[in-house]
Design an enzyme around this catalytic site. Structure first.
Site, mmCIF file in Angstrom:
data_model
loop_
_atom_site.group_PDB
_atom_site.id
_atom_site.type_symbol
_atom_site.label_atom_id
_atom_site.label_comp_id
_atom_site.label_asym_id
_atom_site.label_seq_id
_atom_site.Cartn_x
_atom_site.Cartn_y
_atom_site.Cartn_z
ATOM 1 N N ASP A 133 1.975 0.963 14.906
ATOM 2 C CA ASP A 133 3.278 0.448 14.417
ATOM 3 C C ASP A 133 4.273 1.374 14.031
ATOM 4 O O ASP A 133 3.927 1.760 13.023
ATOM 5 C CB ASP A 133 3.030 -0.749 13.330
ATOM 6 C CG ASP A 133 4.270 -1.465 12.894
ATOM 7 O OD1 ASP A 133 5.704 -0.946 13.230
ATOM 8 O OD2 ASP A 133 4.332 -2.184 11.778
ATOM 9 N N TYR A 153 -1.645 0.386 0.517
ATOM 10 C CA TYR A 153 -1.043 -0.439 1.575
ATOM 11 C C TYR A 153 -0.075 0.259 2.248
ATOM 12 O O TYR A 153 0.952 0.843 1.688
ATOM 13 C CB TYR A 153 -0.590 -1.655 0.830
ATOM 14 C CG TYR A 153 0.196 -2.537 2.065
ATOM 15 C CD1 TYR A 153 -0.972 -3.183 3.156
ATOM 16 C CD2 TYR A 153 1.583 -2.655 2.198
ATOM 17 C CE1 TYR A 153 -0.215 -3.624 4.008
ATOM 18 C CE2 TYR A 153 2.008 -3.426 3.317
ATOM 19 C CZ TYR A 153 1.150 -4.035 4.031
ATOM 20 O OH TYR A 153 1.512 -4.685 5.323
ATOM 21 N N LYS A 187 -0.443 -3.323 8.102
ATOM 22 C CA LYS A 187 -1.659 -3.943 8.542
ATOM 23 C C LYS A 187 -2.344 -3.268 9.640
ATOM 24 O O LYS A 187 -2.027 -2.508 10.350
ATOM 25 C CB LYS A 187 -1.317 -5.351 8.763
ATOM 26 C CG LYS A 187 -2.009 -6.284 8.290
ATOM 27 C CD LYS A 187 -2.904 -6.091 7.061
ATOM 28 C CE LYS A 187 -4.271 -6.828 7.139
ATOM 29 N NZ LYS A 187 -4.808 -6.631 5.918
HETATM 30 C C1 F6R Z 1 3.808 -6.025 8.336
HETATM 31 C C2 F6R Z 1 3.893 -7.555 7.739
HETATM 32 C C3 F6R Z 1 4.896 -8.170 6.952
HETATM 33 C C4 F6R Z 1 5.388 -7.451 5.756
HETATM 34 C C5 F6R Z 1 6.388 -8.183 5.039
HETATM 35 C C6 F6R Z 1 6.890 -7.453 3.998
HETATM 36 O O1 F6R Z 1 3.368 -5.893 9.258
HETATM 37 O O2 F6R Z 1 2.671 -8.145 7.916
HETATM 38 O O3 F6R Z 1 4.115 -9.519 6.835
HETATM 39 O O4 F6R Z 1 4.330 -7.292 4.910
HETATM 40 O O5 F6R Z 1 7.543 -8.332 5.788
HETATM 41 O O6 F6R Z 1 7.333 -6.318 4.282
HETATM 42 P P1 F6R Z 1 8.314 -5.201 3.484
HETATM 43 O O7 F6R Z 1 7.347 -4.941 2.195
HETATM 44 O O8 F6R Z 1 8.335 -3.853 4.314
HETATM 45 O O9 F6R Z 1 9.395 -5.534 3.073
HETATM 46 MG MG MG Z 2 1.744 -5.100 12.918
HETATM 47 MG MG MG Z 3 4.301 -4.128 10.330
#
Ligand code: F6R
Ligand code: MG
Ligand code: MG
Length: 380
Positions: free
Chosen positions: A15, A231, A234
């Site tokens: 990603d 973290y 994912k």
């Molecule tokens: C990323 C994912 C999303 C993020 C969520 C919060 O692959 O699974 O669910 O965890 O959109 O993202 P941030 O912390 O970057 O705002």
């Molecule tokens: Mg992803």
């Molecule tokens: Mg992502």
């Protein structure tokens, strides 16, 4: 069986940023990666390639003759992701470069962020393969479908009636916490296998071989948070499965995805949700950043050339699975921040629990439960 040219199939994913949030890879980043791989093909480093994406993850599907873990192939993939990242940064895409944990390449992309699934085999006269790619989940999301494909005769009737599959398969299972692997031969060790792979937070199926040693399937097993210690993103997995003539039929491999089982990794990497099989047009993340989705592309490999792809879940036969996934998504969502929709405290990628506990420390007062708890909560 063997005798054909030896071919390596390498699927490497990362990603490196996406549009409008963690939604979908931007086409220009796929183009940038494709340009690097086209150059690599021209130079003879790889034989062929196909670049695709599911959600915010880009997958580089490559064929070559250099075997798994080739520094040259990994460097090519690294360069492709670097170039794609440049575009992502220039366009201001979200989380640009997120999975590239290092600035410098050191001979192998494993441990640097990207997920890797590679296998080498002697090409059969016709070599059908399926590549499965998922977003908003983790490598062990493939434990259940792989069990069904390679060990469950109610899914794969070939295990019963195809003499070339009747001896069963050997599963290589990784313990991601300890960095250990164990080989289990099924059907004999079926219950031991299930005892491990049902614990999806820790045990991941990495390889499957037929009893005669022929490679049958491989999964990317990298877990970014275990690499980076915190973290980052994912660990959306990829896997490759060889099909037909002594391997599962294409339809047996696909059948395993007709059940949208619950997987970890939805929203903020901290929720369970159903794995929805989708075609390319739906390989994007929307509701609550999901629901987790899996894309399947089918190819034939001929002297290293990738013939295809065909978009395997883009079909009415999977409409009911998608509908069931939507119903289960709705049911799970109604739990809001409660377990078991939300993951347990050890598995959540985002948590404020330690801060909350710290803040409330002085306010917790002794309370007579009527018994003395003998298990400390860390042991639970
Ligand atoms: C990323 C994912 C999303 C993020 C969520 C919060 O692959 O699974 O669910 O965890 O959109 O993202 P941030 O912390 O970057 O705002
Ligand atoms: Mg992803
Ligand atoms: Mg992502």
């Amino acid at each position: 069986m063997s005798g054909g040219a030896r071919t390596t199939l390498s699927v490497i994913k990362a990603d490196i940023g996406s549009i409008a949030g963690h939604h979908k890879a931007h086409p220009d980043t796929l183009l940038a990666a494709s340009r690097v791989l086209a150059e690599g093909k021209k130079k003879g480093i790889i034989t062929d390639f196909y670049v695709t994406a599911v959600g915010d993850d880009i997958q580089l599907i490559m064929t070559h003759s250099k075997g798994p873990n080739s520094p040259q192939i990994h460097e090519l993939a690294w360069d492709a992701f670097k170039e794609a990242t440049k575009v992502a940064k220039e366009l201001g895409l979200y989380a640009a470069g997120q999975d590239l944990l290092s600035d410098t390449f050191s001979g192998n992309v494993r441990g640097l962020g990207p997920g890797v699934a590679e296998m080498e085999f002697a090409e059969r006269p016709s070599e059908p393969v399926a590549i499965f790619m998922a977003d908003k989940t983790e490598p062990s999301a493939f434990n259940l479908p792989l069990y069904k494909i390679f060990a469950d005769p109610f899914n794969t009737v070939g295990l019963v009636i195809d003499p070339r599959m009747h001896d069963g398969f050997v599963f290589t299972v990784l313990d991601l916490y300890e960095g250990k692997a164990v080989d289990l031969a099924v059907p004999g060790e079926l219950y031991d296998l299930l005892a491990l792979i049902g614990t999806t937070s820790r045990y991941v199926i990495k390889y499957i071989h037929r009893r005669d040693g022929e490679p049958a399937a491989v999964v990317s097993s990298e877990r970014l948070n275990l690499i980076a210690g915190k973290y980052i993103g994912k660990d959306d997995p990829v896997m490759a499965v060889r099909l037909q003539s002594g391997f599962p039929a294409l339809g047996e491999a696909l059948e395993a995805f007709s059940f949208p089982h619950l997987v970890a990794g939805w929203m903020r990497g901290s929720h369970f949700g159903p794995l929805m099989p989708v075609g390319l047009k739906d390989a994007k993340m929307t509701r609550f950043d999901g629901p987790p989705r899996v894309l399947g592309l089918g190819f034939n490999i001929k002297e290293g050339r990738l013939i295809g792809p065909v978009d395997l879940f883009d079909d009415i036969a999977f409409d009911e699975a998608r509908r069931e996934a939507s119903l289960v998504a709705e049911y799970m969502r109604r739990h809001g921040p409660f377990m078991p929709h939300r993951l347990g405290p050890d598995e959540m990628e985002y948590t404020t629990l330690p801060d909350v506990l710290k803040r409330l420390e002085g306010r917790f007062r002794p309370f007579d439960l009527g018994y003395k708890p003998v298990i400390k909560h860390e042991e639970l």
